[in-house]
Design a protein around this motif. Structure first.
Motif, short mmCIF file in Angstrom:
data_model
loop_
_atom_site.label_atom_id
_atom_site.label_comp_id
_atom_site.label_asym_id
_atom_site.label_seq_id
_atom_site.Cartn_x
_atom_site.Cartn_y
_atom_site.Cartn_z
N ASN A 294 28.76 17.72 29.36
CA ASN A 294 27.77 16.36 30.06
C ASN A 294 27.65 16.67 31.27
O ASN A 294 28.01 17.14 32.21
N GLU B 153 33.80 12.76 29.08
CA GLU B 153 33.53 12.30 30.99
C GLU B 153 32.47 13.52 31.58
O GLU B 153 31.72 14.03 31.07
N GLU C 74 32.48 17.37 31.46
CA GLU C 74 33.17 17.88 30.47
C GLU C 74 32.84 18.43 30.25
O GLU C 74 31.26 18.50 29.43
N GLU D 198 34.01 9.69 24.05
CA GLU D 198 33.43 9.10 25.01
C GLU D 198 33.53 11.15 25.55
O GLU D 198 34.71 11.49 25.46
N PRO E 99 30.07 8.47 32.63
CA PRO E 99 30.36 9.12 31.26
C PRO E 99 29.86 8.19 30.24
O PRO E 99 28.47 7.57 30.14
#
Length: 250
Positions: A186, A223, A226, A221, A191
């Protein structure tokens, strides 16, 4: 009809009488005859039988002689004949054309405030749709509004990326099993809900082969910043597969 010496004539319309001489009449001595204007001027000094009739009536004894002095009886000049009428054209059925409506003048385009309001609304709706992800992240309460409208506020293709793709084949119970492993990262500051993923088979020309292997990770999900490492297994690959690719499904 006037003769050489002229005659007394009378207008048939107004009954006026005068002495009318023939045109271009000359006196016996060769002198030109008097014009009607000269005769009228002379009448003011010499009394003609007609003038004597009007101003100084003669006595009854001389009435016969005055009648002889007058000369020939007066000639009535007929009135001018009426103008000939143009022949009437034959008339047929007359068709009256319909009354045309007057043309309305062209109105020039006026930039009214209502147009500004409509343009502002269209621009606002477009911005709310194309920048929905940023708006939902800045105002989390609007994320629910977008969800109720059936509009997704996340863009996995822009916020997530894959890396370290590794696939291999092994035999289990006499069958070939293909293993696909990769990382999902990500890169945004918010998020992001984890979307479904698909393993796409490509041939030697990098063309897509069907069918694709679609799967979903257990983590819902991811973050900001992450990285998630996943592994999935395939029983078979399309014929002609040379390489694989991971895609996010919207």
């Amino acid at each position: 009809m006037l003769g050489d010496a002229g005659r007394n004539v009378r207008c048939a319309k107004c009954s006026h009488k005068w002495k009318q001489l023939p045109p271009k009449l000359e006196n016996p001595d060769g002198m030109p005859a008097e014009t009607p204007a000269e005769i009228a001027a002379a009448g003011s000094t010499e009394a003609s039988p007609f003038a004597a009739d009007m101003t100084n009536p003669l006595p009854e004894a001389d009435a016969g002689q005055a009648q002889q002095a007058v000369g020939d009886p007066a000639i009535d000049i007929p009135a001018a004949p009426p103008r000939p009428r143009s022949p009437q054209r034959p008339t047929g059925p007359i068709t009256v054309p319909p009354k045309l409506r007057p043309m309305m003048p062209k109105r020039r385009f006026a930039f009214r405030p209502i147009y500004l309001l409509l343009i502002g609304m269209l621009v606002g709706i477009g911005a709310a749709f194309f920048f929905r992800a940023e708006i939902a992240r800045a105002i989390p309460a609007l994320d629910m509004v977008y969800s109720l409208m059936g509009i997704s506020t996340s863009s996995p293709t822009e916020d997530l990326e894959t890396a370290n793709l590794v696939f291999s084949r092994r035999n289990e119970d006499g069958k070939s099993v293909y293993s696909v492993q990769a990382d999902v990262f990500n890169k945004s500051m918010f998020p992001v809900p984890m979307p479904d993923l698909a393993v796409i088979a490509l041939d030697a020309d990098r063309k897509r082969l069907e069918p694709a292997h679609v799967f979903q990770l257990e983590q819902e999900e991811i973050e900001p910043g992450e990285t998630i490492t996943f592994r999935t297994f395939l029983d078979s690959l399309p014929k002609g597969t040379k390489t694989l690719r991971i895609e996010f499904l919207k």
